[in-house]
Design a protein around this motif. Structure first.
Motif, short mmCIF file in Angstrom:
data_model
loop_
_atom_site.label_atom_id
_atom_site.label_comp_id
_atom_site.label_asym_id
_atom_site.label_seq_id
_atom_site.Cartn_x
_atom_site.Cartn_y
_atom_site.Cartn_z
N ASN A 173 0.87 -1.19 0.00
CA ASN A 173 0.00 0.00 0.00
C ASN A 173 0.90 1.23 0.00
O ASN A 173 2.11 1.10 -0.16
N SER A 174 0.35 2.39 0.19
CA SER A 174 1.12 3.63 0.05
C SER A 174 2.26 3.77 1.07
O SER A 174 3.17 4.57 0.86
N VAL A 175 2.21 3.01 2.15
CA VAL A 175 3.25 3.14 3.19
C VAL A 175 3.92 1.81 3.53
O VAL A 175 4.60 1.71 4.55
N SER A 176 3.76 0.80 2.69
CA SER A 176 4.26 -0.53 3.02
C SER A 176 4.93 -1.19 1.82
O SER A 176 4.30 -1.37 0.78
N VAL A 177 6.20 -1.56 2.01
CA VAL A 177 6.96 -2.28 1.01
C VAL A 177 7.29 -3.66 1.58
O VAL A 177 7.71 -3.78 2.73
N ARG A 178 7.10 -4.66 0.76
CA ARG A 178 7.40 -6.03 1.17
C ARG A 178 8.56 -6.57 0.34
O ARG A 178 8.62 -6.32 -0.88
N ILE A 179 9.43 -7.32 1.00
CA ILE A 179 10.61 -7.88 0.35
C ILE A 179 10.67 -9.37 0.67
O ILE A 179 10.48 -9.76 1.82
N ARG A 180 10.94 -10.17 -0.35
CA ARG A 180 11.21 -11.60 -0.13
C ARG A 180 12.51 -11.94 -0.85
O ARG A 180 12.67 -11.65 -2.03
N ILE A 197 -3.49 -10.34 1.61
CA ILE A 197 -4.81 -9.85 1.97
C ILE A 197 -4.86 -8.39 1.51
O ILE A 197 -3.93 -7.63 1.81
N PRO A 198 -5.89 -8.00 0.79
CA PRO A 198 -5.94 -6.61 0.30
C PRO A 198 -5.80 -5.59 1.44
O PRO A 198 -6.39 -5.74 2.51
N SER A 199 -5.02 -4.57 1.18
CA SER A 199 -4.79 -3.52 2.15
C SER A 199 -6.00 -2.61 2.28
O SER A 199 -6.72 -2.37 1.31
N GLN A 200 -6.24 -2.10 3.47
CA GLN A 200 -7.32 -1.15 3.70
C GLN A 200 -6.91 0.28 3.41
O GLN A 200 -7.72 1.19 3.49
#
Length: 105
Positions: free
Chosen positions: A37-44, A101-104
């Motif tokens: 989302n606008s404030v969350s980056v995920r890394i794998r 899960i879709p972000s709010q």
């Protein structure tokens, strides 16, 4: 190569650029980043070189590569998933990474 899933932006590109230095040293690593989302980056990062390294030490290794990012980019990293190929199937976090899960927001 690092995979940027979804729409790229400056924050994601900064993370990818920082992790490209890790990728140069670990050719078999599979690195994926995306914006949840606008404030969350995920890394794998899936890397056979993590075998035998505990999770805390894996995080220390990767943070050495992303610690030079601007603070606002660092603070957006909400998930740093560091697995060996053998750990992928058993990881609930990996399933969430692939099927978020879709972000709010």
């Amino acid at each position: 190569m690092i995979t940027i899933r979804g729409k790229n932006d400056d924050g994601l590109q900064g993370v990818a650029d920082a992790l490209s230095k890790y990728k140069k040293q670990h050719h078999n690593a599979d690195i994926v980043v995306y914006r949840q989302n606008s404030v969350s980056v995920r890394i794998r990062i899936v890397d056979p070189d993590f075998d035998g390294i505990n999770k805390a030490d894996r995080h220390d290794i990767i943070w050495d590569f992303i610690t030079n990012l601007p603070e606002d980019q660092q603070s957006e990293i909400s998930l740093l998933l560091l697995l060996t190929p053998d750990e992928m199937e058993m990881s609930f976090a990996n399933d969430e990474f692939d099927n978020p899960i879709p972000s709010q927001l």
